[in-house]
Design an enzyme around this catalytic site. Structure first.
Site, PDB file in Angstrom:
ATOM      1  N   HIS A  14      19.129  45.499   6.478  1.00 25.76           N
ATOM      2  CA  HIS A  14      20.173  46.271   7.151  1.00 25.76           C
ATOM      3  C   HIS A  14      21.110  45.321   7.873  1.00 25.76           C
ATOM      4  O   HIS A  14      20.879  44.121   7.937  1.00 25.76           O
ATOM      5  CB  HIS A  14      19.586  47.345   8.087  1.00 25.76           C
ATOM      6  N   CYS A  33      21.959  39.868  14.370  1.00 22.42           N
ATOM      7  CA  CYS A  33      21.684  41.102  13.611  1.00 22.42           C
ATOM      8  C   CYS A  33      22.958  41.746  13.072  1.00 22.42           C
ATOM      9  O   CYS A  33      22.900  42.700  12.302  1.00 22.42           O
ATOM     10  CB  CYS A  33      20.904  42.095  14.465  1.00 22.42           C
ATOM     11  N   HIS A  37      20.423  41.215   7.101  1.00 20.33           N
ATOM     12  CA  HIS A  37      19.105  40.595   7.227  1.00 20.33           C
ATOM     13  C   HIS A  37      18.032  41.610   6.855  1.00 20.33           C
ATOM     14  O   HIS A  37      18.287  42.811   6.839  1.00 20.33           O
ATOM     15  CB  HIS A  37      18.890  40.060   8.654  1.00 20.33           C
ATOM     16  N   HIS A  39      13.707  42.985   6.798  1.00 26.03           N
ATOM     17  CA  HIS A  39      12.461  43.098   7.563  1.00 26.03           C
ATOM     18  C   HIS A  39      11.342  43.610   6.665  1.00 26.03           C
ATOM     19  O   HIS A  39      11.591  44.305   5.680  1.00 26.03           O
ATOM     20  CB  HIS A  39      12.605  44.094   8.723  1.00 26.03           C
ATOM     21  N   HIS A  78      12.986  48.003  -0.625  1.00 26.55           N
ATOM     22  CA  HIS A  78      13.853  47.048  -1.316  1.00 26.55           C
ATOM     23  C   HIS A  78      15.284  47.572  -1.471  1.00 26.55           C
ATOM     24  O   HIS A  78      15.886  47.475  -2.539  1.00 26.55           O
ATOM     25  CB  HIS A  78      13.253  46.640  -2.666  1.00 26.55           C
ATOM     26  N   GLU A 125       9.959  47.269  13.315  1.00 29.15           N
ATOM     27  CA  GLU A 125      10.949  46.410  12.664  1.00 29.15           C
ATOM     28  C   GLU A 125      10.465  44.959  12.625  1.00 29.15           C
ATOM     29  O   GLU A 125      10.586  44.290  11.602  1.00 29.15           O
ATOM     30  CB  GLU A 125      12.280  46.509  13.407  1.00 29.15           C
TER      31      GLU A 125
END
Length: 137
Positions: A14, A33, A37, A39, A78, A125
């Site tokens: 996101h 952020c 990037h 997670h 994904h 997260e």
């Protein structure tokens, strides 16, 4: 009342970026952020209710796993949350907003499979950052 929880995991990227702001303001507010990037997310869904005397369950955790996978994980795994996930369309995909949207999907479904109701969404997260949502608006 008893509470049961199921955990599922997925990977997704996101970007915390408000298109109404400049790149500089986004960097100031969201820091790194503001870049795209990813997670390794963890989703915990907690159901509360009374135990069914015949099964000994509030809810069969296999059913909860299937619901979580079919309704959430399979749709977000994904992906780029900002553009690929219809239930996040036009929303900044912060962990907070993401958890609320998951609640909206699961809240009406869970009672059809159990002797209880959705109690909590916990969305992790990072190891240091998670959100818990109980359905309050």
């Amino acid at each position: 009342m008893i509470y049961i929880t199921r955990r599922e995991t997925f990977n997704a990227a996101h970007q915390l970026y408000n298109p109404k702001w400049t790149k500089e303001k986004n960097r100031e507010v969201f820091g790194l952020c503001s870049n795209i990037h990813g997670h390794n997310w963890e989703l915990y869904v907690t159901v509360k209710g009374k135990i069914n005397e015949e099964t000994g369950f509030v809810m069969d955790l296999k059913d909860l796993s299937k619901i979580m996978k079919n309704e959430i994980v399979d749709k977000v795994d994904h992906t780029f949350l900002n553009t690929d996930v219809p239930f996040l369309k036009d929303k900044l995909p912060s962990t907070e907003n993401f958890a609320i949207e998951i609640w909206k999907i699961l809240h009406p479904i869970v009672p059809n499979y159990c002797n209880g109701t959705l109690h909590k969404i916990k969305l992790v997260e990072t190891a240091n950052h998670f959100v818990e949502y109980f359905g309050e608006n």
